[in-house]
Design a protein around this motif. Sequence first.
Motif: not given
Length: 182
Positions: A51-64
């Motif tokens: 999903h983040h690759n689909l649209d970089c405005r979507l959430w990215e996983a946090a470090e944890d």
Amino acid sequence: MRYPECRSARRIAAAGRESTMLDTGSVTVRRARQEDLDAIVALWVELVEYHHNLDCRLWEAAEDGTLTYREWALESMGEPRAAVLVAEVDGEVVGFAHALPGRAPASMRERAMGVIADVCVAPGHRNRGVGRRLAEAAISHFVEQGMTEVMLSAAVGNEGAVRFWRSLGFDPILYSMHRPLA
């Protein structure tokens, strides 16, 4: 405003759009067990990255993020009104669904609503009815719990997911909108 740096990832989404349905007879859908958590979390990471690759405005996983998701899934597994389901093929977890009871905002009337938080199927098992079996099992769980409706979110750019959910009778009722401030 367009986000051209995000658009190249749409090719990733286009790659998985075949709609051929293959036999799902060897698929078992069941409640997840603690020993399934590694496979569930690995699929979740793939889902978030997709999903983040689909649209970089979507959430990215946090470090944890993987640890936090693992804990949330484990907590949901112990909640009777929630369901974490897995799809197995030949003893291998190839997909999962995370289904939760929904809550209306405090100022609104409560409704008997379920929320499908996540459904993910491993790439080699997509377009074979695995996701449909997971979604139908989540919906059945909600019916058993006395819920009368189901809500979920699908990324605007994930056209395959939008078609999939529409084929199961879902219709859009709300748009989430985004505007950068800087």
